[in-house]
Every structure is written in structure tokens, then in C-alpha cells.
Design a protein around this motif. Structure first.
Motif, PDB file in Angstrom:
ATOM      1  N   ASN A 240      -4.186   3.347   3.020  1.00 59.46           N
ATOM      2  CA  ASN A 240      -5.041   3.218   4.209  1.00 59.46           C
ATOM      3  C   ASN A 240      -5.368   1.754   4.498  1.00 59.46           C
ATOM      4  O   ASN A 240      -5.423   1.330   5.655  1.00 59.46           O
ATOM      5  CB  ASN A 240      -6.323   4.020   4.031  1.00 59.46           C
ATOM      6  CG  ASN A 240      -6.120   5.504   4.247  1.00 59.46           C
ATOM      7  OD1 ASN A 240      -5.142   5.920   4.865  1.00 59.46           O
ATOM      8  ND2 ASN A 240      -7.020   6.309   3.730  1.00 59.46           N
ATOM      9  N   GLU A 241      -5.598   0.987   3.445  1.00 60.10           N
ATOM     10  CA  GLU A 241      -5.893  -0.430   3.640  1.00 60.10           C
ATOM     11  C   GLU A 241      -4.681  -1.165   4.205  1.00 60.10           C
ATOM     12  O   GLU A 241      -4.817  -2.042   5.070  1.00 60.10           O
ATOM     13  CB  GLU A 241      -6.313  -1.059   2.308  1.00 60.10           C
ATOM     14  CG  GLU A 241      -6.691  -2.534   2.428  1.00 60.10           C
ATOM     15  CD  GLU A 241      -7.141  -3.127   1.107  1.00 60.10           C
ATOM     16  OE1 GLU A 241      -7.416  -4.343   1.071  1.00 60.10           O
ATOM     17  OE2 GLU A 241      -7.211  -2.389   0.104  1.00 60.10           O
TER      18      GLU A 241
ATOM     19  N   TRP B 142       2.285  10.549   6.743  1.00 66.17           N
ATOM     20  CA  TRP B 142       1.636  10.267   8.023  1.00 66.17           C
ATOM     21  C   TRP B 142       1.995  11.309   9.071  1.00 66.17           C
ATOM     22  O   TRP B 142       1.187  11.634   9.924  1.00 66.17           O
ATOM     23  CB  TRP B 142       2.023   8.864   8.495  1.00 66.17           C
ATOM     24  CG  TRP B 142       1.264   7.800   7.754  1.00 66.17           C
ATOM     25  CD1 TRP B 142       0.009   7.347   8.031  1.00 66.17           C
ATOM     26  CD2 TRP B 142       1.698   7.091   6.597  1.00 66.17           C
ATOM     27  NE1 TRP B 142      -0.373   6.391   7.116  1.00 66.17           N
ATOM     28  CE2 TRP B 142       0.653   6.214   6.223  1.00 66.17           C
ATOM     29  CE3 TRP B 142       2.867   7.098   5.837  1.00 66.17           C
ATOM     30  CZ2 TRP B 142       0.752   5.351   5.134  1.00 66.17           C
ATOM     31  CZ3 TRP B 142       2.965   6.234   4.752  1.00 66.17           C
ATOM     32  CH2 TRP B 142       1.918   5.380   4.402  1.00 66.17           C
TER      33      TRP B 142
ATOM     34  N   LYS C   7      -5.244   6.736   9.356  1.00 67.22           N
ATOM     35  CA  LYS C   7      -5.852   6.950   8.051  1.00 67.22           C
ATOM     36  C   LYS C   7      -5.382   8.265   7.433  1.00 67.22           C
ATOM     37  O   LYS C   7      -5.221   9.265   8.122  1.00 67.22           O
ATOM     38  CB  LYS C   7      -7.379   6.970   8.177  1.00 67.22           C
ATOM     39  CG  LYS C   7      -7.987   5.657   8.653  1.00 67.22           C
ATOM     40  CD  LYS C   7      -7.933   4.590   7.573  1.00 67.22           C
ATOM     41  CE  LYS C   7      -8.694   3.340   7.996  1.00 67.22           C
ATOM     42  NZ  LYS C   7      -8.681   2.297   6.958  1.00 67.22           N
ATOM     43  N   LEU C   8      -5.195   8.236   6.119  1.00 70.95           N
ATOM     44  CA  LEU C   8      -4.793   9.429   5.380  1.00 70.95           C
ATOM     45  C   LEU C   8      -5.998  10.059   4.698  1.00 70.95           C
ATOM     46  O   LEU C   8      -6.799   9.360   4.072  1.00 70.95           O
ATOM     47  CB  LEU C   8      -3.749   9.077   4.312  1.00 70.95           C
ATOM     48  CG  LEU C   8      -2.387   8.568   4.798  1.00 70.95           C
ATOM     49  CD1 LEU C   8      -1.570   8.061   3.609  1.00 70.95           C
ATOM     50  CD2 LEU C   8      -1.632   9.665   5.528  1.00 70.95           C
ATOM     51  N   THR C   9      -6.137  11.369   4.793  1.00 72.49           N
ATOM     52  CA  THR C   9      -7.086  12.116   3.968  1.00 72.49           C
ATOM     53  C   THR C   9      -6.321  12.636   2.743  1.00 72.49           C
ATOM     54  O   THR C   9      -5.127  12.355   2.571  1.00 72.49           O
ATOM     55  CB  THR C   9      -7.680  13.294   4.739  1.00 72.49           C
ATOM     56  OG1 THR C   9      -6.624  14.239   5.016  1.00 72.49           O
ATOM     57  CG2 THR C   9      -8.308  12.835   6.053  1.00 72.49           C
TER      58      THR C   9
ATOM     59  N   HIS D  34      -1.784   0.305   5.717  1.00 70.32           N
ATOM     60  CA  HIS D  34      -1.121   0.870   6.894  1.00 70.32           C
ATOM     61  C   HIS D  34      -2.062   1.631   7.831  1.00 70.32           C
ATOM     62  O   HIS D  34      -1.616   2.121   8.875  1.00 70.32           O
ATOM     63  CB  HIS D  34      -0.018   1.843   6.456  1.00 70.32           C
ATOM     64  CG  HIS D  34       1.047   1.205   5.618  1.00 70.32           C
ATOM     65  ND1 HIS D  34       1.924   0.275   6.111  1.00 70.32           N
ATOM     66  CD2 HIS D  34       1.369   1.380   4.304  1.00 70.32           C
ATOM     67  CE1 HIS D  34       2.758  -0.102   5.148  1.00 70.32           C
ATOM     68  NE2 HIS D  34       2.438   0.544   4.047  1.00 70.32           N
ATOM     69  N   GLY D  35      -3.339   1.740   7.470  1.00 70.52           N
ATOM     70  CA  GLY D  35      -4.250   2.559   8.273  1.00 70.52           C
ATOM     71  C   GLY D  35      -4.355   2.130   9.719  1.00 70.52           C
ATOM     72  O   GLY D  35      -4.446   2.973  10.623  1.00 70.52           O
TER      73      GLY D  35
ATOM     74  N   ARG E 230      -4.214   6.597  -2.073  1.00 70.41           N
ATOM     75  CA  ARG E 230      -4.619   6.868  -0.692  1.00 70.41           C
ATOM     76  C   ARG E 230      -5.393   5.684  -0.117  1.00 70.41           C
ATOM     77  O   ARG E 230      -5.142   5.251   1.029  1.00 70.41           O
ATOM     78  CB  ARG E 230      -5.471   8.132  -0.640  1.00 70.41           C
ATOM     79  CG  ARG E 230      -5.866   8.565   0.759  1.00 70.41           C
ATOM     80  CD  ARG E 230      -6.627   9.884   0.726  1.00 70.41           C
ATOM     81  NE  ARG E 230      -7.962   9.735   0.173  1.00 70.41           N
ATOM     82  CZ  ARG E 230      -9.032   9.358   0.877  1.00 70.41           C
ATOM     83  NH1 ARG E 230      -8.900   9.078   2.173  1.00 70.41           N
ATOM     84  NH2 ARG E 230     -10.212   9.253   0.300  1.00 70.41           N
ATOM     85  N   ALA E 231      -6.339   5.121  -0.907  1.00 72.92           N
ATOM     86  CA  ALA E 231      -7.124   3.979  -0.438  1.00 72.92           C
ATOM     87  C   ALA E 231      -6.219   2.774  -0.183  1.00 72.92           C
ATOM     88  O   ALA E 231      -6.397   2.043   0.799  1.00 72.92           O
ATOM     89  CB  ALA E 231      -8.205   3.639  -1.459  1.00 72.92           C
TER      90      ALA E 231
ATOM     91  N   ARG F  44      -0.627   3.109  11.238  1.00 69.77           N
ATOM     92  CA  ARG F  44      -0.094   4.457  11.057  1.00 69.77           C
ATOM     93  C   ARG F  44      -1.165   5.537  11.064  1.00 69.77           C
ATOM     94  O   ARG F  44      -0.862   6.722  11.108  1.00 69.77           O
ATOM     95  CB  ARG F  44       0.684   4.560   9.744  1.00 69.77           C
ATOM     96  CG  ARG F  44       1.876   3.617   9.660  1.00 69.77           C
ATOM     97  CD  ARG F  44       2.686   3.909   8.405  1.00 69.77           C
ATOM     98  NE  ARG F  44       3.775   2.969   8.213  1.00 69.77           N
ATOM     99  CZ  ARG F  44       4.640   3.028   7.211  1.00 69.77           C
ATOM    100  NH1 ARG F  44       4.548   3.999   6.300  1.00 69.77           N
ATOM    101  NH2 ARG F  44       5.596   2.136   7.096  1.00 69.77           N
TER     102      ARG F  44
END
Length: 429
Positions: free
Chosen positions: A245-246, A318, A254-256, A248-249, A241-242, A252
């Protein structure tokens, strides 16, 4: 001068009666067009009833908590001109239909979970206000959400200056009052933390709170609940996830962790169709669904709601993340449509960092499973004889034992565990 009568509107879906949840006006108040007069509650939603006219309130048709028939007189307003009250209307309790204010759906519903609500920027807040002098029995204009917020903060609304239309009190007004010092509501000075207290307050269980209470009681009485708890090593999925996010955050979003959990549910349910089901216990029929409509329990100012991520089986990470965020915002702001708050086949409930280590979520009937997410904590774990620090999280899930056997429930949760601990398997077809 004439009288304009507003009747209890037809909310739709064949509903013949609704509960009067709250008045926002009282006899003698001057109202303006589009001002909210009352909140009414259906089985699925809280609905605002706005005024279609300017005028003065001359009578109210019921008390909060009263169940009223569609078409019955809700409120009478004195207006300039002839109004719409006919002679025949004065002789019968439920006169012929007349044009009335269109209801505005605010939102409902039922079952557990979280998402923190953002506060307005300080620059947008009104300047701090001194306490307002109102009579003790005067009821200032405020929405149910604002009243609950004030109750939680210990603020007496009659002391707050409202900056909304017709003096309506807003959340920002509560913030402004606190900035000025809300202890004045208690007589000018803060009571000692060790002083004896003898105050009490009786709060009628009406509106959304009544619906939630009824559904929770019904769920625990009708379904044979059993819970199953398993710990999951989420180190790998959190690293993924990190990384995403780095990379494509910025483009697209941020993903939780929730989109990963939704994906894990979709994949695991392929092998456990008996869990993606709804049980009509009156007809004695179980319906297994191929589609996965995931209810995501969300906390709002008016109570617990479960907006539904439809066709989760066809969504990317996403896409799921964007839909979860959109639905949560709609639910918390009271703008979720009715069809966005019903039809789920399985529910996901999470309290995030407040999730504790174990919970016993209540089923969202007629579903037969709910997956509860607890908080992530770092703990020392033994792996291949070595003590290492890993990110661990419990899943506390409940099932309807009338439909789901204990072994199937355990295997289902173990399948989710395997998918999250080896996150590449979430995307292998």
C-alpha cells in the motif's frame, strides 16, 4: 379522465409469481412518471416498479407479503385522457398483456458479511427540519432501506420532512431530523433511561427478510453443518500489505486483507477440489469446479447479499480488490445485476473489526464450504522460547459434512494458514 392499469411485470427467468414486498403509495396519492410505486421480491432480487404515467392512485392490487401472479393487476391510476383500461379488462381478473413500467432491479440475496457504508457529506445534507404534522395513519414515501434506517434510529417517519421527489424521505432527511433532535418523536422530551417501557412492535417477515430467513432455514435443515476454527498469525501478510500500500497504493489502490484471503483460497483449492464444489442433493450429484467464483458476503440496507468475484483464479491482488469494492458498492446501492449475485462456488464472509473471535457461518447452499474471517488482535505468543507480540486472527469455517470429510476440511484450513503465514508462497507457481 381514464384509468391506466399497471400489471405485475414479467421479471424474466421463467418466474410465474412474485411477492409484493412494499407499497410506496396509497389510494388517493398523486404520482408522477418514474416514481417508485412498489417493491416486489423474486427468489433472487428486490425489484422497483416505477410509474409510467402521471395520475392519482385509485386502487391497489394486493397487500405486502402477498404472492401475485405475473400479469395480474398491480395498481390502477386515474390519468388524463382515455388511459389503457379496456372494457374487457373490467370483466376478467387477468386481462391481456399491456404495456407497463419496466422493472428496475434493486438486488437480493443471502449469506453473511460486512463493509461499512459511507454517509453523505455534511455539505450535501438538507438543512435541519422541524417535525412535520401528518396523520398517525399516513404513510410517507420512503424506500425500504430508509424505513429500516429510521426504525434503527427510533425515528417516526411521519414526523420527518422529505426532500426527495413527491416528498420522498431520504437518508439525508433522517440525518437532518436527528440534527434537530429526534426526541420530539417521543413527545418533546427524552424518556428516562430507567423508566418502565411497555411498547412493542410487530414486524411482518416479508420481502428480502423472508427470503433470507427461508434460505438460512433451508441451509441448516438440508446440510450437515460442521465448523472448524483455527488461529492464524497474520503478522507477515499484514506487513506485506502495508508495504504494498505504501509503494503502490497511490497508483493501484489500497489493499485490504480480503484480496490476500481470496488468493489463499484459490491456491489452497488446487489441492482440495472437493471443497470448491456444489451439491445438488435432490439429483444426488456433486459438481467440482475448476473455476473459483468467490462469493463475498456483504451487508446492505435491504439485507445480506453475496456478490460474486468471478474467475478469482485469474485475478491479481489489485484486480480482486477492485472487483470486491465494485461489487460491494453495487450491492449496497441496490444496483447489482442478478448474475453478479449468483453462481459462487465458495463463499468468504467477514465482519472485519466486528468479527469477534469465533463464529459459525451458515453455508450458502448449494456450496459445501464457507470461510469466515474473525477480527485481528495483537497477542503475546511464544516463538522459539521467546514471548513476542504477533497479530493473530481466527478463521471460523463451516462445511457440509455430507460432502466434505473432517480431515479434508482441517487440511484445507491448515493449507490456508500456511499460505498466509508465509505470504510469499501465495505467488510461487
Amino acid at each position: 379522465m381514464g384509468t391506466h392499469v399497471i400489471k405485475m411485470p414479467d421479471i424474466g427467468e421463467g418466474i410465474a409469481e412474485v411477492e409484493l414486498a412494499q407499497w410506496h403509495v396509497k389510494v388517493g396519492d398523486l404520482v408522477v412518471e418514474d416514481q417508485v410505486l412498489a417493491d416486489v421480491m423474486t427468489d433472487k432480487a428486490m425489484v422497483d416498479i416505477p410509474s409510467p404515467v402521471h395520475g392519482k392512485v385509485i386502487s391497489l392490487g394486493g397487500q405486502p407479503g402477498e404472492v401475485m401472479a405475473v400479469g395480474s393487476i398491480l395498481i390502477s391510476i386515474e390519468v388524463e385522457g382515455a388511459g389503457n383500461l379496456k372494457a374487457s379488462d373490467q370483466l376478467v381478473k387477468e386481462p391481456a398483456p399491456i404495456k407497463e413500467a419496466a422493472p428496475v432491479v434493486v438486488a437480493p440475496k443471502v449469506e453473511a458479511a460486512p463493509v461499512l457504508e459511507s454517509k453523505p457529506a455534511a455539505a450535501c445534507r438538507p438543512a435541519p427540519q422541524a417535525p412535520v404534522a401528518r396523520d398517525a395513519d399516513e404513510r410517507p414515501l420512503a424506500s425500504p432501506a430508509v424505513r429500516k434506517h429510521a426504525l434503527d434510529l427510533g425515528i417516526q417517519l411521519r414526523l420527518v420532512q422529505g426532500s426527495g421527489p413527491a416528498g420522498r424521505i431520504l437518508h439525508e432527511d433522517l440525518d437532518a431530523y436527528l440534527a434537530q433532535g429526534n426526541q420530539r418523536a417521543h413527545g418533546g422530551s427524552a424518556p428516562s433511561g430507567y423508566a418502565q417501557r411497555h411498547d412493542e412492535e410487530q414486524i411482518p417477515v416479508i420481502g428480502m427478510r423472508r427470503k433470507i430467513a427461508q434460505r438460512m432455514q433451508e441451509a441448516t435443515q438440508r446440510a450437515a453443518h460442521f465448523s472448524y476454527v483455527e488461529e492464524i498469525d497474520v503478522t507477515a501478510v499484514e506487513e506485506l500489505r502495508a508495504h504494498l500500500n505504501e509503494k503502490h497504493g497511490a497508483t493501484r489502490g489500497k489493499l485490504t486483507l480480503l484480496p490476500f484471503l481470496v488468493r489463499a483460497l484459490v491456491v489452497a483449492l488446487r489441492d482440495f477440489p472437493q471443497i470448491n464444489a456444489r451439491y445438488d442433493d435432490e439429483a444426488q450429484v456433486i459438481t467440482r469446479h475448476g473455476v473459483v467464483h468467490v462469493g463475498v458476503a456483504t451487508q446492505s440496507d435491504v439485507g445480506l447479499m453475496v456478490p460474486v468475484v468471478r474467475h478469482a483464479e485469474a485475478r491479481s491482488l489489485w484486480d480482486s480488490a477492485a472487483e470486491i469494492a465494485r461489487l460491494a458498492t453495487a450491492a449496497r446501492s441496490g444496483k447489482a445485476a442478478r448474475d453478479e449475485l449468483s453462481g459462487s462456488t465458495i463463499t468468504l464472509t467477514s465482519l472485519g473489526a466486528l468479527g469477534g473471535i469465533v463464529s459459525t457461518p451458515v453455508l450458502n447452499l448449494p456450496e459445501v464450504a464457507i470461510v469466515g474471517v474473525n477480527k485481528i488482535v495483537e497477542r503475546p505468543m511464544v516463538i522459539k522460547g521467546q514471548v513476542v507480540i504477533r497479530k493473530m486472527m481466527n478463521l471460523s469455517s463451516s462445511f457440509d459434512h455430507r460432502v466434505v470429510d473432517g480431515m479434508d476440511a482441517a487440511l484445507f484450513i491448515q493449507a490456508i494458514r500456511g499460505l498466509l503465514e508465509q505470504p510469499a508462497s501465495l505467488f510461487v507457481e
